[in-house]
Design a protein around this motif. Structure first.
Motif, PDB file in Angstrom:
ATOM      1  N   LEU A   1       9.727  15.977  -6.168  1.00 16.71           N
ATOM      2  CA  LEU A   1      10.212  14.687  -5.962  1.00 16.71           C
ATOM      3  C   LEU A   1      10.642  14.203  -7.333  1.00 16.71           C
ATOM      4  N   GLY A   2      11.685  13.512  -7.819  1.00 15.25           N
ATOM      5  CA  GLY A   2      12.003  13.068  -9.120  1.00 15.25           C
ATOM      6  C   GLY A   2      11.873  11.681  -8.886  1.00 15.25           C
ATOM      7  N   LYS A   3      12.923  11.049  -8.073  1.00 16.91           N
ATOM      8  CA  LYS A   3      12.998   9.761  -8.037  1.00 16.91           C
ATOM      9  C   LYS A   3      13.508   9.274  -6.399  1.00 16.91           C
ATOM     10  N   ILE A   4      12.822   8.214  -5.777  1.00 16.06           N
ATOM     11  CA  ILE A   4      13.322   7.527  -4.521  1.00 16.06           C
ATOM     12  C   ILE A   4      14.420   6.657  -4.958  1.00 16.06           C
ATOM     13  N   TRP A   5      15.358   6.885  -4.682  1.00 14.20           N
ATOM     14  CA  TRP A   5      16.773   6.343  -5.044  1.00 14.20           C
ATOM     15  C   TRP A   5      17.310   5.303  -4.267  1.00 14.20           C
ATOM     16  N   CYS A   6      17.197   5.416  -2.814  1.00 13.55           N
ATOM     17  CA  CYS A   6      17.567   4.407  -1.957  1.00 13.55           C
ATOM     18  C   CYS A   6      16.900   4.729  -0.608  1.00 13.55           C
ATOM     19  N   ILE A   7      16.683   3.661   0.184  1.00 10.44           N
ATOM     20  CA  ILE A   7      16.138   3.744   1.681  1.00 10.44           C
ATOM     21  C   ILE A   7      17.013   3.056   2.502  1.00 10.44           C
ATOM     22  N   ALA A   8      17.466   3.608   3.629  1.00 10.79           N
ATOM     23  CA  ALA A   8      18.164   2.980   4.719  1.00 10.79           C
ATOM     24  C   ALA A   8      17.561   3.180   6.041  1.00 10.79           C
ATOM     25  N   PHE A   9      17.823   2.288   7.032  1.00 15.26           N
ATOM     26  CA  PHE A   9      17.346   2.245   8.059  1.00 15.26           C
ATOM     27  C   PHE A   9      18.150   2.537   9.277  1.00 15.26           C
ATOM     28  N   GLY A  10      17.374   3.170  10.540  1.00 22.07           N
ATOM     29  CA  GLY A  10      18.326   3.615  11.650  1.00 22.07           C
ATOM     30  C   GLY A  10      18.804   2.203  12.446  1.00 22.07           C
ATOM     31  N   ASN A  11      19.443   2.409  13.351  1.00 25.30           N
ATOM     32  CA  ASN A  11      20.015   1.162  14.408  1.00 25.30           C
ATOM     33  C   ASN A  11      18.601   0.897  15.328  1.00 25.30           C
ATOM     34  N   ALA A  12      18.892  -0.022  16.163  1.00 24.73           N
ATOM     35  CA  ALA A  12      18.155  -0.612  16.968  1.00 24.73           C
ATOM     36  C   ALA A  12      17.581   0.470  18.118  1.00 24.73           C
ATOM     37  N   ASP A  13      18.553   1.398  18.324  1.00 20.29           N
ATOM     38  CA  ASP A  13      18.110   2.336  19.443  1.00 20.29           C
ATOM     39  C   ASP A  13      17.802   3.531  18.696  1.00 20.29           C
ATOM     40  N   GLN A  14      17.469   3.468  17.604  1.00 22.88           N
ATOM     41  CA  GLN A  14      16.902   4.533  16.805  1.00 22.88           C
ATOM     42  C   GLN A  14      15.251   4.165  16.167  1.00 22.88           C
ATOM     43  N   PRO A  15      14.448   3.861  16.942  1.00 25.94           N
ATOM     44  CA  PRO A  15      13.198   3.271  16.460  1.00 25.94           C
ATOM     45  C   PRO A  15      12.493   4.239  15.623  1.00 25.94           C
ATOM     46  N   GLY A  16      12.056   3.697  14.454  1.00 25.59           N
ATOM     47  CA  GLY A  16      11.337   4.394  13.667  1.00 25.59           C
ATOM     48  C   GLY A  16      12.074   5.516  12.773  1.00 25.59           C
ATOM     49  N   ARG A  17      13.609   5.429  12.754  1.00 23.95           N
ATOM     50  CA  ARG A  17      14.226   6.239  11.867  1.00 23.95           C
ATOM     51  C   ARG A  17      14.449   5.606  10.459  1.00 23.95           C
ATOM     52  N   ILE A  18      13.977   6.266   9.501  1.00 22.98           N
ATOM     53  CA  ILE A  18      14.377   5.830   8.056  1.00 22.98           C
ATOM     54  C   ILE A  18      14.880   7.207   7.374  1.00 22.98           C
ATOM     55  N   TRP A  19      15.946   6.606   6.569  1.00 21.74           N
ATOM     56  CA  TRP A  19      16.239   7.658   5.658  1.00 21.74           C
ATOM     57  C   TRP A  19      15.908   7.371   4.263  1.00 21.74           C
TER      58      TRP A  19
ATOM     59  N   ALA B   1       0.991  -1.266   0.081  1.00 25.06           N
ATOM     60  CA  ALA B   1      -0.026   0.090  -0.019  1.00 25.06           C
ATOM     61  C   ALA B   1       0.822   1.023  -0.083  1.00 25.06           C
ATOM     62  N   ASP B   2       0.198   2.405  -0.284  1.00 26.40           N
ATOM     63  CA  ASP B   2       1.089   3.602  -0.450  1.00 26.40           C
ATOM     64  C   ASP B   2       1.334   3.699   0.998  1.00 26.40           C
ATOM     65  N   ALA B   3       2.604   4.415   1.341  1.00 23.73           N
ATOM     66  CA  ALA B   3       2.918   4.821   2.582  1.00 23.73           C
ATOM     67  C   ALA B   3       2.717   6.367   2.539  1.00 23.73           C
ATOM     68  N   PRO B   4       2.835   6.967   3.615  1.00 23.76           N
ATOM     69  CA  PRO B   4       2.660   8.546   3.450  1.00 23.76           C
ATOM     70  C   PRO B   4       3.837   9.073   2.673  1.00 23.76           C
ATOM     71  N   GLN B   5       3.468   9.816   1.932  1.00 28.34           N
ATOM     72  CA  GLN B   5       4.376  10.247   0.625  1.00 28.34           C
ATOM     73  C   GLN B   5       5.259  11.225   1.076  1.00 28.34           C
ATOM     74  N   ILE B   6       6.513  11.070   0.403  1.00 28.58           N
ATOM     75  CA  ILE B   6       7.670  11.970   0.386  1.00 28.58           C
ATOM     76  C   ILE B   6       7.167  13.234  -0.571  1.00 28.58           C
ATOM     77  N   LYS B   7       7.320  14.457   0.184  1.00 30.95           N
ATOM     78  CA  LYS B   7       7.057  15.438  -0.794  1.00 30.95           C
ATOM     79  C   LYS B   7       8.126  16.697  -0.437  1.00 30.95           C
TER      80      LYS B   7
END
Lengths: 92, 499
Positions: free
Chosen positions: B110-128, B71-77
Motif C-alpha cells: 500500500l502506497g497511498k489511499i487516494w479516494c473513498i466512495a460509498f455504495g448505494n442505500a441498497d448496498q449496506p456496508g459497501r465502501i470502495w 481512530a484507525d479503522a481496520p487497515q487496507i493491506k
C-alpha cells in the motif's frame, strides 16, 4: 528480557505504551515487533509494511547497531539487549 | 445548502462549518498528519480519511462523532499474492512494456489511499477505496474487512494474472499518481457508483484510463474511446491515458466529465465515447479537478492551470471555468479571486459543488467559496496547509427520535444525490428533532467507543443509536475542538501553526 524504547511520536497512536517500561520475551527484532503488537494492536503495521519489511523511514537499533536485515528483521537479540525503534532521519 | 466542508490537508483534517452565514473552522483532526482524502458516508454519517504518516505508513482512519475523535479503522493491506510489475530489466521506472524486456515482478504494498466512495442505500456496508499502486479495495461490512478486487488487479491491461508466472497480457498501467519511495505507480483516484444501480461503477486511473464494471466488479471494460494521450507515441492508444479526475452528473450519470492531463473530455453516453471540449485559447486545457452539476449534466466547473510543464495559475490570475452547454462554450469566473501573483494550484479532489455552492482549496493553503455557482468568490481560509481534498457535506443530524424506518427513508432519499466520492447530499434533511438528546450527548467518547467494534452481527438499530449519540456532541459549529482528547491521540496544538 530485552527492553524496548520507542520514538515518542508512536505514543500519539498507541498511548497505552507511554510511560511504561517495555520488556519483551523476544529473540529477534521481528519478535519484538510481534510482542508489542500484542499489547498495542496495529503497532506492527506502523513499523513494517504488509510484507513484514521495515518501513523505509523507520530504524531499529539493537544496542548501538542498526539492524542488518530490514526485510525479515531476523537480527538476533540477547537477554540484556536494548532495542530502539526510531524514526529514520533522511536528510535535513 | 450544504453547511460543512471537509478538508484533507498536509497537516490534518480541517472541518469548516457555516455558522450564521460565516464559514469557520469548527474541528481539526489528525493534527500534523498528511491527509490525502476525507469523505462522509451519507448512509451512517461516518467520516473516513486516508492518512499518510510518512515514517509510519498509510492508514485508514474513521470518525463516528462527526470528526471530533478519530481512530484507525481496520487497515487496507495488499494480500501476499498481489504482484505488480515494478519495471523492466534495464529500466528504472514503471514504464510501459516494450514487449521484449523481462519484467521485474514484486509484491505490491500500500502506497497511498487516494479516494473513498460509498455504495448505494441498497448496498449496506459497501465502501470502495482507490489506492496507489492501482489496487481497488472493497468492503461489504462497513470497513471491518477489505478485499482487493481481483478482476481489476488481474486485468489484461495490467499484465493479467502475474501469479501465472509471467504476464499474460501487456502491462499498460504506469506511474502518474505519486512517487513512493522513489518509484511511481499507477493509482485509482476516481470512483463513481451509479445511483440507479450500484453494480455499475466507473473508475479513473492515472495512468491507465477509465474502466467500467456493470456487474459489481466481476468484469471491467476500458472506456477510453476518444481520449488523447499526447505523451504516448500513439495518442489514440487504448490504454495509458491520464485522467486526472472523473465525475458524473448525479441525477443523470450518462453525463460524465474528466479533466485529463491532455485536455478536458465530456461523454454524453456514460463514458462509452469521449469528446474533447478543451478551449486552450480560453485557458481551458490543463488542470486537475472537475465538478459536475447534480441536476444538469451539461454544467461543469474546472480550475485550469498552465500546462503540465509549469502547473501554475495562468498569468498569475486565478479563475474557475464553467460551461453550461456540455463544453461548447466556457466562461472564466474571476470575481473575488486573486488576479495578480497567484500561485494557487488545485489538486484533483480539491474542487466540489453542492447546489449553488462551489468551493476549492489550493496547494498554497487558500480556500475559496462561491454561493452563486461561481459568479463571485470569497476567501474563507488563508494560511491553511496545502489542501488535498475538499468535500461539501452536511453535519450529521444531532438528535434522532423518529423510528428507524423514517431515518432509513431519509437516508435513501439522500443516496441518489451522493454518488460522488463522498459528495454532499444537499437535499438530505436531518431527521426531525423531537427528543431531547441531552442525556445521550453527555458522553460522546463512550458512545464512540461503543460503536467502535461495529460487529456486523449487531442489529443496525443499536449501531445507529450509538452513532447518533456520539454525533450529538458536534452540534456547536464554530467551536474549536481544542479540548477534545481523541481516544488514541493526545491533543496537540492545532496543526495549522506547525507548517
Amino acid at each position: 528480557m530485552p527492553t524496548v524504547e520507542l520514538a515518542r511520536h508512536l505514543y500519539a497512536f498507541f498511548p497505552q505504551l507511554e510511560g511504561r517500561k517495555i520488556t519483551v520475551d523476544a529473540a529477534t527484532a521481528a519478535e519484538v515487533v510481534a510482542a508489542i503488537e500484542k499489547i498495542a494492536p496495529g503497532f506492527s503495521f506502523y513499523i513494517c509494511d504488509e510484507r513484514g519489511s521495515l518501513r523505509p523511514h523507520v530504524n531499529i537499533f539493537v544496542g548501538d547497531d542498526l539492524i542488518a536485515d530490514r526485510k525479515r528483521l531476523s537480527d538476533k537479540l540477547t537477554a540484556d539487549s536494548r532495542v530502539y525503534i526510531l524514526q529514520a532521519l533522511s536528510g535535513g | 445548502m450544504a453547511d460543512r466542508l471537509l478538508l484533507g490537508t498536509r497537516k490534518g483534517t480541517i472541518i469548516f462549518d457555516r455558522n450564521r452565514g460565516n464559514w469557520e473552522i469548527s474541528t481539526i483532526g489528525h493534527p500534523g498528519t498528511n491527509v490525502s482524502f476525507v469523505a462522509r458516508d451519507p448512509r451512517d454519517g461516518t467520516l473516513w480519511a486516508g492518512l499518510d504518516h510518512g515514517h509510519w505508513g498509510t492508514k485508514l482512519s474513521r470518525s463516528r462523532d462527526n470528526g471530533k475523535t478519530w481512530a484507525d479503522a481496520p487497515q487496507i493491506k495488499y494480500p501476499e499474492d498481489a504482484l505488480l510489475i515494478e519495471g523492466y530489466e534495464g529500466q528504472d521506472f514503471a514504464g510501459q512494456d516494450s514487449g521484449t524486456r523481462k519484467p521485474i515482478i514484486v509484491p505490491a504494498k500500500l502506497g497511498k489511499i487516494w479516494c473513498i466512495a460509498f455504495g448505494n442505500a441498497d448496498q449496506p456496508g459497501r465502501i470502495w477505496v482507490g489506492t496507489i499502486p492501482g489496487g481497488l479495495f472493497r468492503s461489504d461490512d462497513g470497513g471491518e474487512t477489505w478485499e482487493l478486487n481481483r478482476p481489476l488487479w488481474n486485468h489484461e491491461s495490467r499484465g493479467g494474472d502475474l501469479n501465472a508466472g509471467a504476464p499474460t497480457g501487456k502491462q499498460q498501467w504506469f506511474g502518474g499518481g505519486a512517487v513512493i519511495d522513489g518509484k511511481s505507480y499507477a493509482g485509482i483516484h476516481s470512483i463513481a457508483v451509479d445511483p440507479r444501480d450500484g453494480r455499475r461503477v466507473v473508475i479513473g486511473i492515472s495512468c491507465a484510463g477509465v474502466l467500467e464494471t456493470t456487474d459489481d466488479g466481476r468484469t471491467w471494460t476500458g472506456r477510453n474511446k476518444g481520449l488523447k494521450a499526447t505523451f504516448l507515441p500513439n495518442p489514440d492508444a487504448e490504454w495509458g491515458h491520464d485522467p486526472h479526475f472523473l465525475e458524473w452528473c448525479e441525477s443523470n450519470p450518462q453525463h460524465v466529465w474528466q479533466q485529463n492531463h491532455c485536455g478536458v473530455f465530456y461523454s454524453a453516453d456514460g463514458a462509452r465515447t469521449w469528446q474533447e471540449v478543451s478551449k486552450p485559447e480560453q485557458g481551458v486545457h490543463f488542470g486537475f479537478p472537475v465538478a459536475v452539476d447534480a441536476k444538469d449534466g451539461r454544467t461543469a466547473w474546472l480550475v485550469p492551470g498552465i500546462a503540465d510543464d509549469k502547473r501554475m495559475a495562468i498569468g498569475g490570475g486565478l479563475f474557475v471555468a464553467r460551461t453550461q452547454d456540455g463544453g461548447r462554450t466556457w466562461k472564466q469566473l474571476r470575481k473575488g479571486l486573486p488576479q495578480d501573483g497567484a500561485h494557487d494550484v488545485v489538486y484533483r479532489h480539491s474542487l466540489d459543488n453542492s447546489g449553488d455552492c462551489v468551493a476549492f482549496g489550493s496547494t498554497t493553503g487558500n480556500l475559496y467559496l462561491s454561493e452563486d455557482r461561481g459568479e463571485s468568490w470569497q476567501v474563507i481560509g488563508n494560511n491553511l496547509p496545502p489542501i488535498y481534498s475538499v468535500r461539501f457535506t452536511q453535519p450529521a443530524p444531532a438528535k434522532k427520535s423518529k423510528p428507524a424506518k423514517l431515518k432509513a427513508r431519509a437516508r435513501s432519499a439522500s443516496e441518489g444525490k451522493t454518488r460522488k466520492s463522498g459528495k454532499a447530499a444537499k437535499k438530505t434533511k436531518p431527521a426531525k428533532k423531537t427528543t431531547p438528546a441531552k442525556l445521550k450527548t453527555r458522553k460522546p467518547a463512550k458512545a464512540a467507543k461503543k460503536s467502535k467494534p461495529a460487529s456486523q452481527s449487531k442489529p443496525a438499530k443499536l449501531k445507529t443509536r450509538a452513532r447518533s449519540a456520539s454525533e450529538g456532541k458536534t452540534r456547536k459549529p464554530g467551536k474549536p475542538a481544542k479540548k477534545s482528547k481523541p481516544a488514541n491521540k493526545p491533543a496537540k496544538k492545532p496543526a495549522k501553526k506547525k507548517r
